[in-house]
Each structure stands twice: as C-alpha cells, then as structure tokens.
Design a protein around this motif. Sequence first.
Motif, PDB file in Angstrom:
ATOM      1  N   GLU A 355     108.695  57.737   7.943  1.00 43.48           N
ATOM      2  CA  GLU A 355     107.515  56.921   8.232  1.00 43.48           C
ATOM      3  C   GLU A 355     106.227  57.539   7.692  1.00 43.48           C
ATOM      4  O   GLU A 355     105.232  56.834   7.481  1.00 43.48           O
ATOM      5  CB  GLU A 355     107.376  56.708   9.740  1.00 43.48           C
ATOM      6  N   GLU A 356     106.224  58.849   7.447  1.00 44.45           N
ATOM      7  CA  GLU A 356     105.018  59.502   6.930  1.00 44.45           C
ATOM      8  C   GLU A 356     104.750  59.141   5.478  1.00 44.45           C
ATOM      9  O   GLU A 356     103.624  59.304   4.993  1.00 44.45           O
ATOM     10  CB  GLU A 356     105.109  61.014   7.121  1.00 44.45           C
ATOM     11  N   GLY A 357     105.783  58.680   4.760  1.00 45.43           N
ATOM     12  CA  GLY A 357     105.590  58.107   3.436  1.00 45.43           C
ATOM     13  C   GLY A 357     105.278  59.077   2.307  1.00 45.43           C
ATOM     14  O   GLY A 357     105.557  60.278   2.395  1.00 45.43           O
ATOM     15  N   ILE A 395     114.282  55.115   5.549  1.00 45.12           N
ATOM     16  CA  ILE A 395     113.689  53.796   5.342  1.00 45.12           C
ATOM     17  C   ILE A 395     113.954  53.391   3.902  1.00 45.12           C
ATOM     18  O   ILE A 395     113.532  54.084   2.965  1.00 45.12           O
ATOM     19  CB  ILE A 395     112.169  53.789   5.620  1.00 45.12           C
ATOM     20  N   ASN A 396     114.657  52.290   3.720  1.00 43.84           N
ATOM     21  CA  ASN A 396     115.094  51.852   2.401  1.00 43.84           C
ATOM     22  C   ASN A 396     114.167  50.783   1.833  1.00 43.84           C
ATOM     23  O   ASN A 396     113.815  49.815   2.516  1.00 43.84           O
ATOM     24  CB  ASN A 396     116.522  51.300   2.495  1.00 43.84           C
ATOM     25  N   ASP A 399     115.055  50.112  -4.437  1.00 40.50           N
ATOM     26  CA  ASP A 399     115.276  51.015  -5.560  1.00 40.50           C
ATOM     27  C   ASP A 399     114.830  52.444  -5.248  1.00 40.50           C
ATOM     28  O   ASP A 399     114.915  53.328  -6.091  1.00 40.50           O
ATOM     29  CB  ASP A 399     114.558  50.517  -6.810  1.00 40.50           C
ATOM     30  N   HIS A 400     114.331  52.660  -4.015  1.00 38.70           N
ATOM     31  CA  HIS A 400     113.983  54.011  -3.578  1.00 38.70           C
ATOM     32  C   HIS A 400     113.975  54.039  -2.053  1.00 38.70           C
ATOM     33  O   HIS A 400     113.981  52.985  -1.402  1.00 38.70           O
ATOM     34  CB  HIS A 400     112.614  54.442  -4.123  1.00 38.70           C
ATOM     35  N   PHE A 401     114.033  55.231  -1.486  1.00 38.38           N
ATOM     36  CA  PHE A 401     113.977  55.340  -0.032  1.00 38.38           C
ATOM     37  C   PHE A 401     113.372  56.684   0.371  1.00 38.38           C
ATOM     38  O   PHE A 401     113.385  57.650  -0.390  1.00 38.38           O
ATOM     39  CB  PHE A 401     115.362  55.176   0.609  1.00 38.38           C
TER      40      PHE A 401
END
Length: 413
Positions: A355-357, A395-396, A399-401
């Motif tokens: 969630e911190e991204g 977190i999907n 094309d990236h997660f």
Amino acid sequence: MALPCGSRRRWSRVVKMTFCLFFLIPMSSVGNRNTNTIFNKKQKLEVQQQLKRLNKPALKSIESPDGDIIDCVDINKQPAFDHPLLKNHTIQMRPSSYPEGFSFDESNDVSSNSEPKVSQPWHLNGRCPEGTIPIRRTKEEDLLRAGSAANYGRKKHNSIPNADVAGITHEYALLAEEGDKYYGMMANMNVWNPHTMDSNEFSVSQFWIAAGDPDQDLDTIEAGITVYENLYGDYQTRLFTFWTDDSYRTTGCYNLNCPGFVQVDNQIAVGATVTPYSIYGDTQRTLEFYVYKDINGNGDWWLKIAQRNFGYWPSSLFSLLSDSASSVQWGGEVTNLKLGEQHTTTQMGSGHFPEEGPGKASYFDRLNVIDGKTVLRGPRNSHTQTTNPNCYNIINYGDHFYYGGPGRNPNCP
C-alpha cells in the motif's frame, strides 16, 4: 525456494528442512579419544572431498571487497559436466531462436565485452577472461554451516523431526498464472536488502517456472535474489538460481553447487552479492530476468540476466519440463521459524506493505509469459496468493505489482 504453485492446501502444510549438528564424543577414555579422532578425520575428509568437487581449478582468482573469492574457471571444466547426462555435452553459447515479440540486441550477446547491467562487488578488483566463467568459491565454513557436506546447496523437505511442533512455515505473497502451456517468462524485480531475524530464515524475491504436482512429481526452474545467512554466511542480498526434477527430494540445488546448469557468461557470478540496493523513498534499483525454452534448438531453458545470455538448464535434466511448463509465478517468500512462539520479524521485499506504493514498496514490473503459441505476452487471468496478508501482502495492477511486508507487527503477532 519452495514452490507455491498448484493447490492452496499445501499452504498449511508444514515445510520441513534439515538442520544437522556435529557433536564431539566425550574424551573420557582412551577408547573414546580414539573414536573421536577417527570421527573428526572422517568429517574433515568428507569436507575436503566436497570442496575439491565444488571448486574447480581456476585460471584466475579475484578477491571481492565483501570477502568472497571468485574463481575464473575454464568454461569446459565447469561443474555442469560432472552430471552423467552431460558427459559429452556440446556447449551452446546462445539460443538458436527467440519467441515472437522478443527484441534481441546483438550488443548484449554473451560474446560481447560490454559492461553487464548488474553490479557485483568483485567487479571492482578484476574480471574473468573470455573462455572462463566466474564461480563463487565454496569455503570450509560454508559446508560446516550446512551440517553435512552432502547437504550443502540443496533443499531437503520433509526431514525436520517434530516440525509440526516447531511450526516452521514458508510464507508467500505472489502472482501466478496457470491454464496454458508456458515456454518462458520475463520480469523486472526491485532489489532490496531485507532484514532476516535468524540465520536459518531467508527472504527471497524470485520467479518460478514449474510443471507437475508438488505432492507427486514437480519440476521447477527458479532464480532471483535472496538474503540467507545459513547458506552464504552473511546478510547481504545475493543472486541465485535453483532447479529440481523431483519435488526437491534428491535432485537440484542452488547455483552451481551440483552439476546441471550450464553457465556461459563471464561477467556475472551466481551466489555473489548484488549491489547497490534500492533506497526507501529515493533511488530504485532493479534486475531483469528472462527465461526461454529454445524449442527450435535442443529444447534447453535459457536464462538471461540483465540482458545477457547467462546460461541454460539442458532439457535432458527434466522429465516434465522437457516439454513445457504448466505455471509461472513471481513474488516473495520468507521462512518463519516462529521463535519464541511469535511471528518472525524477517522482512519480505523492502519490509514495507504494498500500500505504500512507488519508491517504498518492493515491486515486479514488465511481467510477461511466453505462451503455448510461443508468443511473448502479458499475464492473463492471473491471480494473487498470500499466506498471511497481515504479515506480507500483494497488490496486483496487471502488468506489475507491489508486494512485501515487515513480518511481525500489531496485526501479525
């Protein structure tokens, strides 16, 4: 690392490992003293024999600033050719073809002298010449940490006594695709140096390419980065490869610690440290992996690291993967020994939740698979798998997660 593909019921199954200790026999009598002497001589002989098998004669040796010794070994005398199926093997220096959609840059061919797009500390003190491959030298203390010279570099499942009581588990946060034939995959993974709580726990970011059922017969090809003090003797992030042909029972091992994988690149050493790391809230470092089955050639599984033809797993090593894979996974894994009856503080990825991204959470991007039509494409109908999302999550975004976590926290006691 243990493969989490297939049914979810295995996630609750205890994963068992081997920990062996050498115990000295009390020297209270002449008889015991003689027995103890014989035991130590036998142990030392086994270690020395294993070291001789693992460490091939070097044409040049390079001492790395991190304490490793990198031996430049004749490419034709590498450990792979100790395998009985590879005695008369002819080395392939590059795949014979590439899948549709893959762009190959000739400047990154293994025969090129171009700088690798991955930094390892040993590069500061020298490079291996053409015609050789760099191999991290195995030391006596490496074998002693394994508890047995024969166990070094291997995974042993189903072998810890009382594991149900010990509560030893593997935990995952990953993305998986199944339902097609697969001839390869591509991924760019974030490089971090996660904290591990105990020397017998590891933290890993990797991909899995697999065929079969882990409860019966499973073939896997794996590679990525790991922190694993028991295997390497420190808490640095290191590059690794792994393979098995029988659900981790007797075949396969990490890196070049048993015969099988054929390395052709002279710039990158598996088992060696990868630097620099990503910085929380600042510069991000990544490492690209690409695997492709050369179906128009010998059917070998080629591994590219940082756009270099690193080497291949010969098709003859496998039963199920000699044809194709049935699943592809990307993500993180940790071992949790539950010391003190608490969840481990071993981190996955950056040690922060997804969630911190960007800039804070660990990620995989540029995700692709090579499907049954041998076309390179993005994941379809993929799904996430987590063992304990309060400890490590994912977190999907297709094309990236983003993935990872700190382990023990107020919601993960």
